[in-house]
Each structure stands twice: as C-alpha cells, then as structure tokens.
Motif scaffolding. Structure first.
Motif, PDB file in Angstrom:
ATOM      1  N   ARG A 173      -5.463  -1.228   8.644  1.00 37.06           N
ATOM      2  CA  ARG A 173      -6.964  -1.083   7.867  1.00 37.06           C
ATOM      3  C   ARG A 173      -7.461  -1.967   7.440  1.00 37.06           C
ATOM      4  O   ARG A 173      -8.258  -2.442   6.458  1.00 37.06           O
ATOM      5  N   PHE A 207       0.501   5.224   0.090  1.00 41.93           N
ATOM      6  CA  PHE A 207      -0.808   6.469  -0.332  1.00 41.93           C
ATOM      7  C   PHE A 207      -0.412   7.390  -1.404  1.00 41.93           C
ATOM      8  O   PHE A 207       0.483   7.576  -1.595  1.00 41.93           O
ATOM      9  N   LYS A 267       1.208  -0.904   0.430  1.00 44.11           N
ATOM     10  CA  LYS A 267       0.022  -0.218   0.350  1.00 44.11           C
ATOM     11  C   LYS A 267       0.948   1.157  -0.041  1.00 44.11           C
ATOM     12  O   LYS A 267       2.241   1.876   0.580  1.00 44.11           O
ATOM     13  N   ARG A 321     -20.604  -0.651   2.971  1.00 46.67           N
ATOM     14  CA  ARG A 321     -21.486   0.759   2.469  1.00 46.67           C
ATOM     15  C   ARG A 321     -22.125   1.327   1.418  1.00 46.67           C
ATOM     16  O   ARG A 321     -22.070   2.153   1.987  1.00 46.67           O
ATOM     17  N   LEU A 334      -9.091  -5.245   7.821  1.00 48.96           N
ATOM     18  CA  LEU A 334     -10.700  -5.125   7.822  1.00 48.96           C
ATOM     19  C   LEU A 334     -11.084  -4.220   6.996  1.00 48.96           C
ATOM     20  O   LEU A 334     -12.124  -3.841   6.939  1.00 48.96           O
ATOM     21  N   GLY A 335     -10.590  -4.280   5.749  1.00 49.94           N
ATOM     22  CA  GLY A 335     -11.510  -4.051   4.798  1.00 49.94           C
ATOM     23  C   GLY A 335     -11.861  -2.505   4.480  1.00 49.94           C
ATOM     24  O   GLY A 335     -12.696  -1.951   3.876  1.00 49.94           O
ATOM     25  N   LEU A 336     -11.454  -1.635   5.720  1.00 50.54           N
ATOM     26  CA  LEU A 336     -11.273   0.052   5.452  1.00 50.54           C
ATOM     27  C   LEU A 336     -10.015   1.050   4.501  1.00 50.54           C
ATOM     28  O   LEU A 336     -10.069   1.880   3.420  1.00 50.54           O
ATOM     29  N   VAL A 337      -8.989  -0.113   4.107  1.00 48.92           N
ATOM     30  CA  VAL A 337      -8.174   0.725   3.127  1.00 48.92           C
ATOM     31  C   VAL A 337      -8.171  -0.246   1.982  1.00 48.92           C
ATOM     32  O   VAL A 337      -8.059  -2.169   3.098  1.00 48.92           O
ATOM     33  N   SER A 338      -7.701  -0.289   0.718  1.00 49.62           N
ATOM     34  CA  SER A 338      -8.108  -1.484   0.159  1.00 49.62           C
ATOM     35  C   SER A 338      -6.202  -1.480  -0.577  1.00 49.62           C
ATOM     36  O   SER A 338      -6.098  -0.197  -0.815  1.00 49.62           O
ATOM     37  N   CYS A 387     -12.624  -4.026   0.616  1.00 51.62           N
ATOM     38  CA  CYS A 387     -13.927  -3.234   0.801  1.00 51.62           C
ATOM     39  C   CYS A 387     -15.311  -4.064   0.255  1.00 51.62           C
ATOM     40  O   CYS A 387     -16.423  -3.587   0.572  1.00 51.62           O
ATOM     41  N   ARG A 388     -15.565  -4.841  -0.658  1.00 51.95           N
ATOM     42  CA  ARG A 388     -16.769  -4.511  -1.427  1.00 51.95           C
ATOM     43  C   ARG A 388     -17.336  -5.598   0.393  1.00 51.95           C
ATOM     44  O   ARG A 388     -18.841  -5.605   0.189  1.00 51.95           O
ATOM     45  N   ASP A 444     -10.099   4.774   0.531  1.00 52.90           N
ATOM     46  CA  ASP A 444      -9.405   4.091   1.693  1.00 52.90           C
ATOM     47  C   ASP A 444     -10.469   5.617   2.915  1.00 52.90           C
ATOM     48  O   ASP A 444     -10.570   6.406   2.620  1.00 52.90           O
TER      49      ASP A 444
END
Lengths: 333, 278
Positions: A72, A36, A34, B114, A75-79, A94-95, B275
C-alpha cells in the motif's frame, strides 16, 4: 542484500545504493517506516526493499508481517511515517501518483462493483485513467479479458463470479494497459490448479516481455517456480533479500557408513570439510566447486569403505522460510 | 448528453464523470428512490383532482387554478424529508461506498489523484441533487398541465404573472432548492471520507438534518437559527411573491454556500491525506 540474523548465508553487501543500482531498481525503498495509530509496534520497520528491474520478486512473509502495508505504501495508498519509496525511478507519495500509470496492481484480493459486469468494471477503471487513449479502450479490455481466460464470462455481473473468476478479473484489471511493473498480492488465491498454472505461466510470460513482477505470496512452491528474487519479511522487518539462489541453503552431502573416520579423512583429502552427526552419518556442505558425486563415491570405494547410503540433500525453501520467520503459528501483533 | 457536445464529453476528464453518473443512475436503490419521489407529484395531482379542492396551504390550494402549482406542492412536500434522504444516500455513498467495496484502492492506483476523484464524485453528487429536484418539478408540471388549466399564474399575493414568468420562477425555486440540498450533500461527502460504511454516513446526515430542524423550532435558540442549514429551506416560496422577496433567499443561498465551502474543504483535507486501508 541484507540478512539480519543469519550471517552465514551468502548474500551481497548491504545498502548497495550506488547510482547503478538505483537505475536498475523497479522498486526501491529507503528506511521505510509505518506505525498505525492504536498500535505500539511498527507495521513496517526500516524497510529497504530493492526489486531489480526485470525480476520476478517473491515477497514472502507470514500473515500480518507487513507485506500488504508495504504494498500500500508502494502504491501511494498509505503514507509512510518516514523513509522514501521510489517506483520506476520516481518517488511515490499520496499526492503525486502519476508514476502508477505504468504499474498494474492486485491488492488484497479483487474488488469490483458487484452489479456491473466484468467488462463494465474494467471499462470503469479504464475511464478513470487519463493516461490512456479512450479509442483503444475496447481493444485493451478485450485483450486483458482474453489473457486471463475470462472472455466468455465478460458480460456476467461480477457478483455471479466464482472466487477464481474474480481473481482473474483482478489480474485482467492489472493488465489493462502496458505495464512496466506488476504488483500482485496473492494472485493465485482461490484459483483451481489449472488456473494457478495459467497464472504462473502468465507471470513468466510477462517477465519474459520485460515486466517486473512483485509477487506477494506465502506459497513457497510458487516462489520456487516463478521467482528470480526473494525478500522475506517478519514483523515488519526484512529478514533477507536477494536472488532466489542465494537464499536457498547449500545442499548437504550425507554418507551412511560404518567407517566414519576414514570417510571423513577421504573427504578431507578431496577438500570437503565433513563431520559426523548425532545419528552417525557423515555430513558436509556440498557446493558446485566440490568434486562431482561419482568422483567422491569412486574415491570412497577405492579406499575400501563400505558405503551404505550416499545422497545429496537439497533442503527446500520452506525450511529456510521457517528459519527466517520463526516457528510460531501466532500472528505477530 | 452526447448530442450536445460529443467531442468534449469524450475527453478523458469526462469519462470518469460519465462512468460515475452511470453508476449512480444504474443503481437499483437510486432508481427506486427516484420512482418514489416522482410518484409524489402524481399523487398530489390526482388527489386534488378527485376532491376538487381549492383550499390548503403549501401551494395545494392554487393547483386548481394553475397546474404548475403541482410542481411546487410536490417540491414543498419532498423538501423536509424525501429529498434529504435521497441526497444523504447518494452523497455518503460517494467515497464510503467505494471504500466499502474495496474498489477505492483500485481507482486510486489506476491512478486517479485523490483530489480529482473527490471533485468528480462531488460533481456527480451535485448533478444528482439538481437532477432529482428538477425531475420532481418536471413531472409535477407535466401532470399538472394534463389535469389542470394552463395560463396566467396567480401569486400568493393575488398578483398575476404570465405562464412564462411562472416557469422561470419555478426554475428559480429548483435552483435554490438544489443549492440547499448541496449543503447537505457537502456534509454527506465529508462523512463519506470518514467512514467505510455508506449507510452509517447517510444515517448521520439524516440525523443532523432532523436535529437541525428541531433546533430550528426552538424559539429560545433564535440566535442560532440563521446558521442552521435548514432554516432557510422553506423560504423558496418567496419566489412566488410580487415582487420576489430576495432577502431571505439571498441569506439562505449564502448560508448554503458557506456549508458547501466548509464541508467540501474538510472532505478534501481529510481525503487527500488519509491512509487508504480499505
């Protein structure tokens, strides 16, 4: 288990990704990456995390080393940019987040609606969960509050809570229903010594019930007390991972004497490779296979060697941690 | 609500929506805003009563003839600014408010998908828009009927319709206004997915509404006017013509629906892929 720049440390072979291992991993990541936006360096770099089922996994690393980003992603908060995450045998994105029903989490400190009471906040989170029975809601909320010792303050608004109470409510939220995995990011942050002890015993209690715990922390004493496994992250790169015992450096035998030469000879005969260090002490790596200390001491005395000091030193985890993560105080960007 | 269909509302899908509505209604800020809006028809009614006027535009002149016009006068006074401010505050708070508090990460890891969270938030905002519009109308109606005569309604064109039909047309006005406000709410919801600052989102929505109203006043830009979401707001008076002038209302409804589709889709596209670092 992987060790990057310290090949001497005894760790199990890297990339043990056979089916047997996959089956018993609560969290498995493959080459997780990852970066950013507006950042040149990856926050998490080719991470292969393996958290065995039933373990209490200490996730260590200095501030800014990518622990929270990793959590994150779990837990699927950040892909992730690339790589994959598997939690409790199912891949996370995420989905699709259904696997998270069995995961309780405390991420970067507790966060709740300030004007709702602790209990109302838990009720809201419970209302959001389609996987639970609404009829058992009150019982579960009451039980979770009781487990963290917050029953008496359940009706107070969250904004009146102290930091420790907020932290407890966060843990209560993670325990709202039956979990197979708990992801706890610095769970004892802000707690008083009693609270810290309670949380530690709670973690051990849950682990005894078979819950896997991923504990992100920088408190090494906490790791030594509760963790069975450890992973060390530095600047997004996993430095080491494995059972806690494997990460602990081997104890050192240290003998202070004038007769260094004959001491080394005696130790050699006992099968211990010893050297004389700069300060004139005889030092050797000491393992459980070696003769027991009383036997070594007896042999030395029988040879007429005057032993002034004889000790087995257990280097602490802090030294290993510093060794793996670097001395610098600066946050790695 | 639970009296209507207790079983259906206890279903898992509705628990989050109920919790959401309770959160919106329970906020002191929202309660104060609603109170200010509900005082508006009362002020109008008492002012007209005290001065005993039968003149004035925007339905005020008709109040002394039929108390129902208090509701219309209040709605017409609230539409340019009060209602947009209320809608912008609630809609931009939807996602950004949770992100700002950090509760978003906990809701999503419950887990709530979501798309579902966004849908629940959107429905709650829509219910709020409708609720506030109908509440202003209802208070106007009640205070109007207390202070002024009830009976046949004289329309702007002079035609008379029954009280019942008058109420039906008032409901039509409220529905139309709600739709107009929903266009604004959809923009607010989209902004809400972009930022972690609910106030920032809400200010952006208000600025957009004001700019749009200004552009709508510039004759040289008349080619643009039909596409501005505020352009058709004030045509709700067409409900009180004989017969109802549907053309502008239909156009206004379509433009509002267009905005809703575009901005809800944008909110969905952004929110389901972003994100969450809050």
């Amino acid at each position: 288990m992987t060790v990057t720049d310290s090949p001497s440390r005894a760790l199990s072979p890297e990339g043990s990704r056979n089916s047997e291992h996959t089956a018993c991993g609560a969290v498995i990541t493959h080459d997780l990456m990852k970066t950013f936006r507006r950042s040149s360096k990856p926050a998490v770099d080719k991470l292969n995390l393996f958290v065995p089922r039933g373990s209490v996994y200490g996730f260590l690393g200095p501030n800014g080393s990518g622990k929270t980003t990793t959590i994150r992603m779990l837990l699927g908060l950040v892909s992730p940019d690339s790589g994959s995450v598997e939690v409790l045998g199912q891949s996370v994105s995420c989905r699709t987040s259904d696997t998270l029903h069995k995961v309780g989490a405390l991420i970067e400190g507790p966060a709740f609606h300030p004007y709702l009471s602790g209990e109302a906040n838990l009720r809201r989170l419970d209302a959001a969960d389609t996987g639970v029975d609404p009829r058992t809601s009150s019982t579960r909320i009451g039980h979770a509050l009781e487990r963290v010792g917050l029953t008496a303050a359940a009706g107070k608004t969250f904004r009146t809570y102290s930091l420790g109470m907020k932290q407890r409510l966060g843990i209560a939220a993670a325990l709202l229903c039956e979990r197979e995995l708990l992801v706890l990011d610095e769970p004892t942050n802000g707690l008083d010594p009693q609270g810290t002890r309670e949380v530690r015993s709670l973690i051990l209690e849950l682990a005894a019930e078979g819950v896997t715990v991923l504990l992100s922390t920088h408190l090494l004493s906490e790791v030594e007390q509760v963790c069975s496994h450890v992973g060390v992250l530095r600047a997004g790169v996993l430095q080491a991972q494995g059972p806690l015992a494997s990460l602990r450096p081997t104890p050192q035998l240290r003998i202070v004497t004038i007769d260094t030469v004959s001491t080394v000879a005696v130790l050699d005969r006992l099968g211990i490779a010893a050297t004389v260090n700069d300060s004139g002490s005889v030092v050797a790596a000491f393992s459980a296979e070696n003769p027991q200390p009383p036997d070594i001491l007896r042999s030395l005395v029988n040879e007429g060697i005057a032993v002034r000091e004889f000790r087995i030193e257990q280097p602490n985890l802090e030294e290993t941690f510093i060794e793996l993560t670097g001395e610098g105080f600066d946050v790695s960007g | 609500m639970s009296a209507v269909s207790p079983l259906a509302l206890r279903a898992p899908g509705f628990r989050l929506l109920r919790s959401e509505l309770r959160l919106i209604v329970g906020r002191r800020r929202n309660q104060l805003g609603l109170a200010v809006l509900l005082i508006l028809p009362i002020i109008i009614a008492f002012t007209v009563k005290a001065t005993d006027t039968s003149e004035g535009g925007d339905f005020i002149g008709s109040i002394s003839g039929n108390g129902m016009f208090v509701a219309l006068a209040a709605l017409s006074a609230a539409l340019p600014l009060f209602l947009p401010v209320a809608v912008s505050a609630v809609s931009s708070d939807a996602i950004a408010g949770e992100a700002h508090q950090g509760t978003l990460r906990y809701l999503l890891t419950v887990p709530v998908s979501r798309a579902r969270l966004l849908a629940v938030k959107a429905i709650a905002v829509a219910i709020s828009c409708a609720g506030v519009t109908f509440a202003v109308a209802l208070v106007g109606l009640v205070i109007g009927w207390i202070l002024f005569p009830i009976g046949d309604v004289t329309l702007l064109s002079g035609t008379q319709i029954s009280q019942g039909e008058g109420i039906a047309r008032l409901v039509g006005v409220c529905a139309y206004m709600t739709l107009c406000l929903l266009a604004l709410a959809a923009i607010g919801l989209f902004f809400s997915t972009l930022t972690e600052q609910p106030l920032g989102g809400s200010i952006a929505v208000i600025i957009l509404a004001i700019v749009s109203a200004i552009l709508n006043e510039i004759p040289q830009l008349d080619w643009l006017h039909p596409y501005l979401f505020v352009h058709h707001w004030m045509v709700f008076g067409d409900f009180f013509r004989a017969p109802v002038l549907w053309d502008n209302l239909r156009e206004g409804a379509l433009v509002s629906l267009g905005y809703i589709v575009v901005f809800v889709s944008a909110a969905w596209a952004h929110f389901t892929t972003k994100d969450i670092t809050s």
